[in-house]
Scaffold this motif. Sequence first.
Motif, mmCIF file in Angstrom:
data_model
loop_
_atom_site.group_PDB
_atom_site.id
_atom_site.type_symbol
_atom_site.label_atom_id
_atom_site.label_comp_id
_atom_site.label_asym_id
_atom_site.label_seq_id
_atom_site.Cartn_x
_atom_site.Cartn_y
_atom_site.Cartn_z
ATOM 1 N N THR A 1 0.827 -1.193 0.000
ATOM 2 C CA THR A 1 0.000 0.000 0.000
ATOM 3 C C THR A 1 0.867 1.251 0.000
ATOM 4 O O THR A 1 1.876 1.329 0.687
ATOM 5 C CB THR A 1 -0.893 0.005 1.263
ATOM 6 O OG1 THR A 1 -1.575 -1.232 1.343
ATOM 7 C CG2 THR A 1 -1.892 1.127 1.195
ATOM 8 N N ARG B 1 -1.644 6.237 2.109
ATOM 9 C CA ARG B 1 -2.875 5.543 2.467
ATOM 10 C C ARG B 1 -2.686 4.672 3.714
ATOM 11 O O ARG B 1 -3.454 3.736 3.927
ATOM 12 C CB ARG B 1 -3.351 4.680 1.302
ATOM 13 C CG ARG B 1 -3.694 5.477 0.063
ATOM 14 C CD ARG B 1 -4.141 4.573 -1.057
ATOM 15 N NE ARG B 1 -4.453 5.331 -2.262
ATOM 16 C CZ ARG B 1 -4.796 4.781 -3.425
ATOM 17 N NH1 ARG B 1 -4.866 3.467 -3.533
ATOM 18 N NH2 ARG B 1 -5.070 5.528 -4.463
ATOM 19 N N TYR C 1 -2.901 5.662 6.854
ATOM 20 C CA TYR C 1 -3.720 6.143 7.960
ATOM 21 C C TYR C 1 -2.864 6.707 9.101
ATOM 22 O O TYR C 1 -2.623 6.064 10.121
ATOM 23 C CB TYR C 1 -4.615 5.019 8.484
ATOM 24 C CG TYR C 1 -5.925 5.525 9.058
ATOM 25 C CD1 TYR C 1 -6.997 5.827 8.229
ATOM 26 C CD2 TYR C 1 -6.080 5.712 10.424
ATOM 27 C CE1 TYR C 1 -8.196 6.288 8.752
ATOM 28 C CE2 TYR C 1 -7.265 6.173 10.959
ATOM 29 C CZ TYR C 1 -8.324 6.463 10.123
ATOM 30 O OH TYR C 1 -9.501 6.926 10.645
ATOM 31 N N THR D 1 -14.332 0.202 9.126
ATOM 32 C CA THR D 1 -13.518 1.329 8.678
ATOM 33 C C THR D 1 -12.270 1.411 9.558
ATOM 34 O O THR D 1 -12.216 0.827 10.645
ATOM 35 C CB THR D 1 -14.307 2.638 8.773
ATOM 36 O OG1 THR D 1 -14.736 2.829 10.138
ATOM 37 C CG2 THR D 1 -15.525 2.606 7.856
ATOM 38 N N SER D 2 -11.287 2.145 9.108
ATOM 39 C CA SER D 2 -10.016 2.203 9.844
ATOM 40 C C SER D 2 -10.193 2.805 11.230
ATOM 41 O O SER D 2 -9.543 2.367 12.188
ATOM 42 C CB SER D 2 -8.989 2.999 9.038
ATOM 43 O OG SER D 2 -8.646 2.310 7.858
ATOM 44 N N ASP E 1 -7.307 -2.772 3.384
ATOM 45 C CA ASP E 1 -7.684 -3.053 2.003
ATOM 46 C C ASP E 1 -6.857 -2.152 1.084
ATOM 47 O O ASP E 1 -5.969 -1.418 1.541
ATOM 48 C CB ASP E 1 -9.188 -2.851 1.795
ATOM 49 C CG ASP E 1 -9.606 -1.378 1.871
ATOM 50 O OD1 ASP E 1 -8.780 -0.522 2.274
ATOM 51 O OD2 ASP E 1 -10.756 -1.077 1.504
ATOM 52 N N GLN E 2 -7.119 -2.184 -0.203
ATOM 53 C CA GLN E 2 -6.308 -1.428 -1.151
ATOM 54 C C GLN E 2 -6.438 0.083 -0.981
ATOM 55 O O GLN E 2 -5.532 0.832 -1.336
ATOM 56 C CB GLN E 2 -6.699 -1.811 -2.584
ATOM 57 C CG GLN E 2 -6.290 -3.222 -2.970
ATOM 58 C CD GLN E 2 -4.779 -3.420 -2.884
ATOM 59 O OE1 GLN E 2 -3.995 -2.597 -3.371
ATOM 60 N NE2 GLN E 2 -4.362 -4.521 -2.264
ATOM 61 N N THR E 3 -7.540 0.540 -0.412
ATOM 62 C CA THR E 3 -7.742 1.987 -0.254
ATOM 63 C C THR E 3 -7.165 2.515 1.050
ATOM 64 O O THR E 3 -6.935 3.722 1.180
ATOM 65 C CB THR E 3 -9.241 2.316 -0.283
ATOM 66 O OG1 THR E 3 -9.868 1.770 0.886
ATOM 67 C CG2 THR E 3 -9.898 1.755 -1.534
ATOM 68 N N GLU F 1 -8.887 2.631 3.652
ATOM 69 C CA GLU F 1 -10.038 3.146 4.384
ATOM 70 C C GLU F 1 -10.680 2.078 5.267
ATOM 71 O O GLU F 1 -11.440 2.400 6.179
ATOM 72 C CB GLU F 1 -11.084 3.689 3.408
ATOM 73 C CG GLU F 1 -10.596 4.884 2.592
ATOM 74 C CD GLU F 1 -11.653 5.370 1.617
ATOM 75 O OE1 GLU F 1 -12.798 4.843 1.679
ATOM 76 O OE2 GLU F 1 -11.358 6.260 0.813
ATOM 77 N N TYR F 2 -10.380 0.812 4.995
ATOM 78 C CA TYR F 2 -10.986 -0.290 5.732
ATOM 79 C C TYR F 2 -9.900 -1.282 6.157
ATOM 80 O O TYR F 2 -8.832 -1.362 5.549
ATOM 81 C CB TYR F 2 -12.014 -1.034 4.865
ATOM 82 C CG TYR F 2 -13.192 -0.193 4.454
ATOM 83 C CD1 TYR F 2 -14.352 -0.160 5.227
ATOM 84 C CD2 TYR F 2 -13.149 0.576 3.284
ATOM 85 C CE1 TYR F 2 -15.446 0.604 4.846
ATOM 86 C CE2 TYR F 2 -14.229 1.349 2.901
ATOM 87 C CZ TYR F 2 -15.383 1.359 3.685
ATOM 88 O OH TYR F 2 -16.451 2.129 3.311
#
Length: 519
Positions: free
Chosen positions: A2, A6, A8, A168-169, A278-280, A282-283
Amino acid sequence: MTSIDRLYYLPAEPCVPVRWRSNISVRDRPERVGFRDLLVHAHDIAALAVPLPPAASALMRVLYALALRITRLDRREATDRSGEEWDDRRFSILDDGRFSEERIDDYFNQYADRLWLYHPERPFLQDPRLSEQCPKPAGVNKLVTTRPSGGNHSWFSHSSPVDPTLPTSDQALLHLLIWNYYGPSGTCATRKIGEFSAGNTSAGPLRSTLSYHPEGESLFESLLAGLPRPSITVDNETDLCPWEWEELPDPLLSPELVTGPCSSLTARSQHALLLVPDQTGEYTRDAYVTWAYRNKLPRGDDYLIWQVSKDGNPYPRPAESDRALWRDLDALLHMAPVGDRQAQRPRIFATAIELLGETPSKTMKVRALGFDQEGQAKDRQFVSASTPPVLDLMERRDGDVSQTRHAGHMQRLGELSGRRLDLATKRAWALYSDAAKTETCSWSRQAAARYWPAAETEFWRRLRTRNWDGMAVSFRHIAERVYEEVTAPAASTARGARARETARIDLYGGRPKKKARTT
């Protein structure tokens, strides 16, 4: 892998829900803030709005540690044996009215590579080695403490193990905190280090407990009031939070991780976790959950009521979801141990009272946060409660303690009437039904459900008005009314009426014992 933008970054990502003070304009009120804004604007924030009480309890301990660092109250000079110099520095910060933004930025810049939720080398409060040391991840249902996983029962919610809803994160962060502080003992995922392999763990440091936090008029005041005073022997260069470690500790050795207030607040976890994004970013799509150390870390916490067992061993008062906070108030108000179990007030209240009690305009509430659960898998209920302002009732070194004694006496009178009501309803039930056992007596359960809320209302009403007259009578009248209500269905029969009236005397302490005759 990642991308870095991204992963976080906790100081910046809006990951903590908050409740703003009423004097802050609507446009300046985001519902969530990152760690940096949480501390920078702590004076404008009334309190955390974290929906999961054990996560709020854990997060407060992380914030206490951060506050110790940015205020530099994590250290105490060897010459400051009385602690007065440390107290003066804390009073000075209280007078400033806010935390230093410059010091906050300096701290977060110093550990900028340690405060990412998904960092490949040093993820926040996680162990990146688990992806190689564990055969497979446990899944997000294992991470989310309100969901069932494996063969466990559904306590809070249902969720499919085949196609789970990804947290979600910011949600994953809260459950990461719960695992680190409230994780269960017993079987866990296997972790293999070299030739050694194990799949069991000890319970988290706050498992099954209820912690008590002083609350001021803002998060800034609450954090300052909740800071533990370090001893003069503490070395702040070795008293480290997990994200400050230069290297991750060896899980097979006996690491001396707890050496002062910062490590005591943040480095007691018996569980090791690793979140998989995940790839984003965000989760959280997966998670590893296993043991952290083969040896149990030392106990101790400044925010718990400690009491003594029959064998003389100290243990924290357990969280009970059906026990209202006012029933613990005597243990919170008194400096000296109280009750049959020698309940000791949380140590943090001594320094909290010294800070807020010296300022006439300040008030202090008590926030109770915890998790009613068993030592291993079973989780029952989250616990969260708050008292009205009680600072003026707290015992102080040179203060008038009469109000404190009245409040403590009233609490014990309420408990006494509650116990007598329980005995009376169980005895009436046994006489009426010929039941050999009364543990499952429906009358006593109904009585408890009616008595304790009514007694709590009466307690806070009298405490608010400082009305100490007729306390015993008022609780007895509540018990009498409840007894009449729950036993009423049996009163229409001769057997029921006789059982009801025979057991009624237990509301008043039972029959007096006959004195032995002397010859």
